[in-house]
Design a protein around this motif. Structure first.
Motif, PDB file in Angstrom:
ATOM      1  N   ARG A 140      -9.101  -8.726   1.124  1.00  8.53           N
ATOM      2  CA  ARG A 140     -10.510  -9.100   1.182  1.00  8.53           C
ATOM      3  C   ARG A 140     -11.419  -7.903   1.408  1.00  8.53           C
ATOM      4  O   ARG A 140     -12.621  -7.978   1.185  1.00  8.53           O
ATOM      5  CB  ARG A 140     -10.722 -10.130   2.295  1.00  8.53           C
ATOM      6  CG  ARG A 140     -10.255 -11.523   1.937  1.00  8.53           C
ATOM      7  CD  ARG A 140     -10.385 -12.487   3.095  1.00  8.53           C
ATOM      8  NE  ARG A 140      -9.312 -12.305   4.065  1.00  8.53           N
ATOM      9  CZ  ARG A 140      -8.960 -13.218   4.963  1.00  8.53           C
ATOM     10  NH1 ARG A 140      -9.592 -14.366   5.029  1.00  8.53           N
ATOM     11  NH2 ARG A 140      -7.978 -12.979   5.800  1.00  8.53           N
ATOM     12  N   SER A 141     -10.855  -6.808   1.896  1.00  5.59           N
ATOM     13  CA  SER A 141     -11.646  -5.646   2.284  1.00  5.59           C
ATOM     14  C   SER A 141     -11.661  -4.592   1.187  1.00  5.59           C
ATOM     15  O   SER A 141     -10.619  -4.074   0.786  1.00  5.59           O
ATOM     16  CB  SER A 141     -11.059  -5.045   3.568  1.00  5.59           C
ATOM     17  OG  SER A 141     -11.585  -3.753   3.802  1.00  5.59           O
ATOM     18  N   GLU A 142     -12.864  -4.244   0.736  1.00  7.84           N
ATOM     19  CA  GLU A 142     -12.994  -3.170  -0.252  1.00  7.84           C
ATOM     20  C   GLU A 142     -12.526  -1.835   0.325  1.00  7.84           C
ATOM     21  O   GLU A 142     -11.919  -1.015  -0.365  1.00  7.84           O
ATOM     22  CB  GLU A 142     -14.453  -3.050  -0.710  1.00  7.84           C
ATOM     23  CG  GLU A 142     -14.937  -4.201  -1.571  1.00  7.84           C
ATOM     24  CD  GLU A 142     -14.458  -4.084  -3.016  1.00  7.84           C
ATOM     25  OE1 GLU A 142     -13.589  -3.227  -3.302  1.00  7.84           O
ATOM     26  OE2 GLU A 142     -14.946  -4.853  -3.850  1.00  7.84           O
ATOM     27  N   ASP A 143     -12.800  -1.615   1.610  1.00  4.30           N
ATOM     28  CA  ASP A 143     -12.378  -0.364   2.243  1.00  4.30           C
ATOM     29  C   ASP A 143     -10.857  -0.264   2.286  1.00  4.30           C
ATOM     30  O   ASP A 143     -10.283   0.807   2.051  1.00  4.30           O
ATOM     31  CB  ASP A 143     -12.954  -0.260   3.651  1.00  4.30           C
ATOM     32  CG  ASP A 143     -14.463  -0.058   3.663  1.00  4.30           C
ATOM     33  OD1 ASP A 143     -15.002   0.402   2.637  1.00  4.30           O
ATOM     34  OD2 ASP A 143     -15.095  -0.358   4.690  1.00  4.30           O
ATOM     35  N   LEU A 145      -8.780  -1.750   0.210  1.00  7.71           N
ATOM     36  CA  LEU A 145      -8.321  -1.552  -1.163  1.00  7.71           C
ATOM     37  C   LEU A 145      -8.462  -0.093  -1.599  1.00  7.71           C
ATOM     38  O   LEU A 145      -7.626   0.420  -2.340  1.00  7.71           O
ATOM     39  CB  LEU A 145      -9.094  -2.464  -2.109  1.00  7.71           C
ATOM     40  CG  LEU A 145      -8.798  -3.966  -1.973  1.00  7.71           C
ATOM     41  CD1 LEU A 145      -9.788  -4.778  -2.790  1.00  7.71           C
ATOM     42  CD2 LEU A 145      -7.370  -4.273  -2.405  1.00  7.71           C
ATOM     43  N   ALA A 146      -9.516   0.572  -1.126  1.00  9.88           N
ATOM     44  CA  ALA A 146      -9.687   1.987  -1.453  1.00  9.88           C
ATOM     45  C   ALA A 146      -8.566   2.818  -0.836  1.00  9.88           C
ATOM     46  O   ALA A 146      -8.042   3.754  -1.468  1.00  9.88           O
ATOM     47  CB  ALA A 146     -11.047   2.478  -0.964  1.00  9.88           C
ATOM     48  N   ARG A 164      -6.690  -5.705  -6.253  1.00 10.01           N
ATOM     49  CA  ARG A 164      -7.846  -6.549  -6.529  1.00 10.01           C
ATOM     50  C   ARG A 164      -8.354  -7.162  -5.239  1.00 10.01           C
ATOM     51  O   ARG A 164      -7.594  -7.422  -4.305  1.00 10.01           O
ATOM     52  CB  ARG A 164      -7.493  -7.666  -7.514  1.00 10.01           C
ATOM     53  CG  ARG A 164      -6.337  -8.550  -7.097  1.00 10.01           C
ATOM     54  CD  ARG A 164      -6.194  -9.759  -7.997  1.00 10.01           C
ATOM     55  NE  ARG A 164      -7.244 -10.741  -7.745  1.00 10.01           N
ATOM     56  CZ  ARG A 164      -7.406 -11.863  -8.428  1.00 10.01           C
ATOM     57  NH1 ARG A 164      -6.607 -12.120  -9.458  1.00 10.01           N
ATOM     58  NH2 ARG A 164      -8.355 -12.713  -8.130  1.00 10.01           N
ATOM     59  N   ARG A 165      -9.654  -7.369  -5.213  1.00 10.27           N
ATOM     60  CA  ARG A 165     -10.258  -8.020  -4.054  1.00 10.27           C
ATOM     61  C   ARG A 165     -10.096  -9.525  -4.198  1.00 10.27           C
ATOM     62  O   ARG A 165     -10.316 -10.087  -5.286  1.00 10.27           O
ATOM     63  CB  ARG A 165     -11.730  -7.663  -3.943  1.00 10.27           C
ATOM     64  CG  ARG A 165     -12.365  -8.182  -2.655  1.00 10.27           C
ATOM     65  CD  ARG A 165     -13.802  -7.735  -2.537  1.00 10.27           C
ATOM     66  NE  ARG A 165     -14.365  -8.136  -1.253  1.00 10.27           N
ATOM     67  CZ  ARG A 165     -15.627  -7.951  -0.910  1.00 10.27           C
ATOM     68  NH1 ARG A 165     -16.460  -7.350  -1.760  1.00 10.27           N
ATOM     69  NH2 ARG A 165     -16.062  -8.343   0.274  1.00 10.27           N
TER      70      ARG A 165
END
Length: 272
Positions: A140-143, A145-146, A164-165
Protein backbone atom coordinates in the motif's frame (compact mmCIF):
# COMPACT_ATOMS: atom_id res chain seq x y z
CA UNK A 1 41.47 6.93 21.28
CA UNK A 2 42.02 3.98 18.97
CA UNK A 3 39.27 2.15 17.12
CA UNK A 4 39.57 -0.78 19.52
CA UNK A 5 39.21 1.49 22.54
CA UNK A 6 36.27 3.35 20.99
CA UNK A 7 34.47 0.09 20.26
CA UNK A 8 34.97 -1.08 23.84
CA UNK A 9 33.67 2.22 25.22
CA UNK A 10 30.69 2.21 22.87
CA UNK A 11 29.83 -1.39 23.73
CA UNK A 12 29.73 -0.52 27.44
CA UNK A 13 27.48 2.47 26.75
CA UNK A 14 25.17 0.41 24.53
CA UNK A 15 24.72 -2.38 27.07
CA UNK A 16 21.46 -0.86 28.31
CA UNK A 17 20.12 -0.28 24.80
CA UNK A 18 21.04 -3.36 22.81
CA UNK A 19 21.11 -7.09 23.41
CA UNK A 20 24.25 -7.24 21.27
CA UNK A 21 26.23 -4.14 22.31
CA UNK A 22 29.66 -5.29 21.16
CA UNK A 23 28.37 -6.36 17.76
CA UNK A 24 26.50 -3.08 17.37
CA UNK A 25 29.61 -1.09 18.25
CA UNK A 26 31.68 -3.02 15.71
CA UNK A 27 29.10 -2.69 12.95
CA UNK A 28 28.78 1.04 13.55
CA UNK A 29 32.55 1.42 13.34
CA UNK A 30 32.65 -0.57 10.11
CA UNK A 31 29.85 1.59 8.72
CA UNK A 32 31.67 4.78 9.68
CA UNK A 33 34.75 3.51 7.84
CA UNK A 34 32.77 2.28 4.81
CA UNK A 35 34.05 -1.30 5.16
CA UNK A 36 32.66 -4.66 6.26
CA UNK A 37 32.91 -5.89 9.85
CA UNK A 38 35.30 -8.66 8.84
CA UNK A 39 37.67 -6.14 7.26
CA UNK A 40 37.46 -4.02 10.40
CA UNK A 41 38.35 -6.88 12.72
CA UNK A 42 41.22 -8.00 10.48
CA UNK A 43 42.42 -4.45 9.87
CA UNK A 44 44.09 -1.70 11.83
CA UNK A 45 42.19 -1.59 15.12
CA UNK A 46 44.88 0.68 16.54
CA UNK A 47 44.17 3.44 14.02
CA UNK A 48 42.31 6.65 14.91
CA UNK A 49 38.52 6.71 15.19
CA UNK A 50 36.65 8.17 12.19
CA UNK A 51 34.97 11.51 12.85
CA UNK A 52 31.41 10.26 12.35
CA UNK A 53 31.54 7.32 14.77
CA UNK A 54 30.30 9.10 17.90
CA UNK A 55 27.21 10.42 16.08
CA UNK A 56 26.32 6.88 14.99
CA UNK A 57 26.66 5.59 18.55
CA UNK A 58 24.40 8.40 19.79
CA UNK A 59 21.74 7.39 17.29
CA UNK A 60 21.86 3.81 18.53
CA UNK A 61 21.70 5.02 22.15
CA UNK A 62 18.44 6.75 21.17
CA UNK A 63 17.11 3.28 20.21
CA UNK A 64 17.26 3.84 16.47
CA UNK A 65 17.55 0.35 14.94
CA UNK A 66 20.99 -0.58 13.69
CA UNK A 67 19.56 -1.49 10.27
CA UNK A 68 18.18 2.02 9.81
CA UNK A 69 21.50 3.57 10.83
CA UNK A 70 23.55 1.47 8.42
CA UNK A 71 20.77 1.32 5.82
CA UNK A 72 21.26 -2.41 5.22
CA UNK A 73 19.98 -5.74 6.49
CA UNK A 74 20.92 -9.31 5.58
CA UNK A 75 18.04 -11.69 4.82
CA UNK A 76 18.27 -15.28 3.59
CA UNK A 77 20.92 -15.15 0.82
CA UNK A 78 20.61 -11.45 0.01
CA UNK A 79 21.49 -8.04 1.44
CA UNK A 80 18.68 -5.50 1.45
CA UNK A 81 18.61 -1.74 1.70
CA UNK A 82 16.12 -0.62 4.35
CA UNK A 83 14.70 2.67 5.59
CA UNK A 84 12.04 3.75 8.10
CA UNK A 85 9.53 3.32 5.26
CA UNK A 86 9.74 -0.47 5.66
CA UNK A 87 9.73 -3.05 8.39
CA UNK A 88 13.21 -4.41 9.10
CA UNK A 89 13.41 -7.99 7.76
CA UNK A 90 13.94 -10.50 10.57
CA UNK A 91 15.33 -14.03 10.67
CA UNK A 92 11.91 -15.27 11.85
CA UNK A 93 10.51 -14.42 8.41
CA UNK A 94 13.03 -16.75 6.76
CA UNK A 95 10.74 -19.53 8.06
CA UNK A 96 8.45 -18.73 5.10
CA UNK A 97 11.25 -19.27 2.59
CA UNK A 98 12.28 -22.47 4.36
CA UNK A 99 8.68 -23.73 4.08
CA UNK A 100 8.66 -22.91 0.37
CA UNK A 101 11.97 -24.72 -0.16
CA UNK A 102 10.59 -27.77 1.67
CA UNK A 103 7.59 -27.80 -0.68
CA UNK A 104 9.18 -26.96 -4.05
CA UNK A 105 12.74 -28.20 -3.63
CA UNK A 106 15.20 -27.25 -6.34
CA UNK A 107 12.58 -27.09 -9.10
CA UNK A 108 11.02 -24.07 -7.42
CA UNK A 109 7.84 -22.16 -8.19
CA UNK A 110 7.39 -20.49 -11.55
CA UNK A 111 5.42 -17.55 -10.18
CA UNK A 112 5.55 -15.79 -6.81
CA UNK A 113 3.23 -13.24 -5.20
CA UNK A 114 4.40 -11.27 -2.17
CA UNK A 115 1.55 -9.48 -0.41
CA UNK A 116 2.75 -6.59 1.75
CA UNK A 117 6.20 -6.72 0.20
CA UNK A 118 7.81 -3.88 2.19
CA UNK A 119 11.53 -3.98 1.40
CA UNK A 120 10.88 -6.82 -1.07
CA UNK A 121 12.62 -9.25 1.29
CA UNK A 122 10.44 -12.32 0.77
CA UNK A 123 9.93 -11.92 -2.97
CA UNK A 124 13.57 -11.16 -3.73
CA UNK A 125 14.80 -13.98 -1.49
CA UNK A 126 12.55 -16.37 -3.41
CA UNK A 127 13.73 -15.09 -6.79
CA UNK A 128 17.35 -15.39 -5.68
CA UNK A 129 16.64 -18.96 -4.53
CA UNK A 130 14.99 -19.98 -7.82
CA UNK A 131 16.56 -18.26 -10.86
CA UNK A 132 13.75 -19.30 -13.23
CA UNK A 133 10.95 -17.76 -11.13
CA UNK A 134 9.25 -14.42 -11.66
CA UNK A 135 7.15 -12.52 -9.17
CA UNK A 136 4.99 -9.60 -8.12
CA UNK A 137 5.27 -7.60 -4.91
CA UNK A 138 2.28 -5.62 -3.65
CA UNK A 139 2.22 -2.90 -1.01
CA UNK A 140 0.00 0.00 0.00
CA UNK A 141 2.98 2.30 0.55
CA UNK A 142 4.60 4.07 -2.38
CA UNK A 143 7.69 4.67 -0.23
CA UNK A 144 7.97 0.96 0.54
CA UNK A 145 7.58 0.09 -3.14
CA UNK A 146 10.42 2.47 -3.99
CA UNK A 147 12.66 0.66 -1.49
CA UNK A 148 11.66 -2.74 -2.90
CA UNK A 149 12.24 -1.68 -6.49
CA UNK A 150 15.63 -0.28 -5.55
CA UNK A 151 16.58 -3.57 -3.93
CA UNK A 152 15.50 -5.52 -7.00
CA UNK A 153 17.62 -3.27 -9.20
CA UNK A 154 20.68 -3.52 -6.97
CA UNK A 155 20.39 -7.33 -6.74
CA UNK A 156 20.01 -7.72 -10.51
CA UNK A 157 16.45 -9.03 -10.12
CA UNK A 158 14.43 -6.17 -11.61
CA UNK A 159 13.88 -8.14 -14.81
CA UNK A 160 12.02 -10.83 -12.88
CA UNK A 161 10.27 -8.74 -10.20
CA UNK A 162 7.39 -6.33 -10.66
CA UNK A 163 5.96 -4.10 -7.94
CA UNK A 164 2.51 -2.57 -7.76
CA UNK A 165 0.58 -0.49 -5.30
CA UNK A 166 -2.47 -2.24 -3.90
CA UNK A 167 -4.55 -3.27 -0.93
CA UNK A 168 -3.56 -6.92 -0.51
CA UNK A 169 -4.86 -8.90 -3.52
CA UNK A 170 -7.35 -6.30 -4.73
CA UNK A 171 -7.36 -6.27 -8.53
CA UNK A 172 -5.23 -9.42 -8.88
CA UNK A 173 -6.93 -12.15 -10.90
CA UNK A 174 -3.97 -14.45 -11.66
CA UNK A 175 -2.96 -17.51 -9.69
CA UNK A 176 0.54 -18.07 -8.35
CA UNK A 177 2.58 -21.12 -7.44
CA UNK A 178 3.88 -19.46 -4.29
CA UNK A 179 2.22 -16.77 -2.20
CA UNK A 180 4.27 -15.12 0.53
CA UNK A 181 2.81 -12.77 3.11
CA UNK A 182 4.04 -11.17 6.32
CA UNK A 183 1.03 -9.07 7.36
CA UNK A 184 0.75 -6.79 10.39
CA UNK A 185 -0.15 -8.98 13.37
CA UNK A 186 0.62 -7.03 16.55
CA UNK A 187 -2.22 -6.15 18.93
CA UNK A 188 -2.90 -2.41 18.97
CA UNK A 189 -2.17 -2.03 22.67
CA UNK A 190 0.84 -4.38 22.77
CA UNK A 191 3.96 -3.11 24.50
CA UNK A 192 6.90 -3.15 22.09
CA UNK A 193 10.62 -2.38 22.48
CA UNK A 194 11.46 1.26 21.83
CA UNK A 195 13.51 0.28 18.77
CA UNK A 196 10.30 -1.01 17.18
CA UNK A 197 7.61 1.25 18.63
CA UNK A 198 9.44 4.53 17.98
CA UNK A 199 11.02 3.78 14.61
CA UNK A 200 9.36 1.06 12.53
CA UNK A 201 6.23 1.85 10.47
CA UNK A 202 3.05 1.34 12.52
CA UNK A 203 1.12 0.30 9.43
CA UNK A 204 3.37 -2.74 9.05
CA UNK A 205 2.99 -3.72 12.70
CA UNK A 206 -0.48 -3.27 14.15
CA UNK A 207 -3.66 -5.14 13.22
CA UNK A 208 -6.47 -4.37 15.63
CA UNK A 209 -7.23 -5.30 19.22
CA UNK A 210 -6.38 -8.99 18.75
CA UNK A 211 -3.83 -8.63 15.95
CA UNK A 212 -5.99 -10.63 13.55
CA UNK A 213 -7.68 -7.92 11.47
CA UNK A 214 -5.53 -8.42 8.38
CA UNK A 215 -5.80 -12.22 8.50
CA UNK A 216 -9.58 -11.82 8.41
CA UNK A 217 -9.22 -9.79 5.22
CA UNK A 218 -6.62 -12.10 3.67
CA UNK A 219 -8.17 -15.50 4.39
CA UNK A 220 -11.02 -15.23 1.82
CA UNK A 221 -8.53 -14.21 -0.90
CA UNK A 222 -5.85 -16.87 -0.47
CA UNK A 223 -7.67 -19.83 -2.06
CA UNK A 224 -8.39 -18.08 -5.35
CA UNK A 225 -4.76 -16.99 -5.68
CA UNK A 226 -3.07 -20.39 -5.25
CA UNK A 227 -2.25 -22.29 -8.43
CA UNK A 228 -2.83 -26.04 -8.47
CA UNK A 229 0.04 -27.66 -6.62
CA UNK A 230 1.06 -24.37 -5.06
CA UNK A 231 1.11 -23.06 -1.51
CA UNK A 232 0.72 -19.89 0.50
CA UNK A 233 3.21 -19.21 3.31
CA UNK A 234 1.86 -16.70 5.81
CA UNK A 235 3.73 -15.36 8.82
CA UNK A 236 1.98 -15.32 12.20
CA UNK A 237 2.66 -14.20 15.73
CA UNK A 238 3.86 -16.91 18.08
CA UNK A 239 0.45 -17.31 19.78
CA UNK A 240 -1.79 -16.94 16.74
CA UNK A 241 -1.60 -20.34 15.05
CA UNK A 242 -4.98 -21.69 16.19
CA UNK A 243 -6.86 -18.51 15.30
CA UNK A 244 -5.26 -18.09 11.86
CA UNK A 245 -5.59 -21.78 11.01
CA UNK A 246 -9.32 -21.54 11.80
CA UNK A 247 -9.72 -18.50 9.53
CA UNK A 248 -7.95 -20.20 6.63
CA UNK A 249 -9.57 -23.60 7.00
CA UNK A 250 -12.99 -21.92 6.99
CA UNK A 251 -12.18 -21.16 3.34
CA UNK A 252 -11.76 -24.86 2.53
CA UNK A 253 -7.97 -24.88 2.55
CA UNK A 254 -5.71 -27.32 4.36
CA UNK A 255 -2.99 -25.96 6.62
CA UNK A 256 0.31 -26.83 8.25
CA UNK A 257 2.05 -24.89 11.02
CA UNK A 258 5.82 -24.45 10.81
CA UNK A 259 8.07 -23.20 13.58
CA UNK A 260 11.03 -20.83 13.53
CA UNK A 261 14.48 -21.64 14.88
CA UNK A 262 13.34 -20.74 18.39
CA UNK A 263 10.60 -23.41 18.13
CA UNK A 264 7.82 -20.80 18.04
CA UNK A 265 4.88 -21.11 15.66
CA UNK A 266 5.76 -18.73 12.84
CA UNK A 267 4.31 -19.78 9.48
CA UNK A 268 1.01 -21.15 8.22
CA UNK A 269 1.35 -23.13 4.99
CA UNK A 270 -1.98 -23.22 3.17
CA UNK A 271 -2.96 -25.50 0.26
CA UNK A 272 -6.06 -25.81 -1.88
Amino acid sequence: MTRAQAIGTAAARLAGTSGTPRLDAELLMAHALGIGREALLLGRMGDPVPAGYEALVERRLAHEPLAYITGMRAFWTIELAVSPAVLIPRPDSETLIEAAVAHFGVRGPRTVLDLGTGSGALLLAALDQWPEATGVGVDRSEDALAVAAGNAERLGLSGRARFRRGDWAEGIAARFDLILCNPPYIETMAALPRDVAEHEPAGALFAGADGLDEYRRLAPEIGRLIETGGIACIEIGANQADAVVALIEEQGLSTEVRQDLAKRDRCIVARR
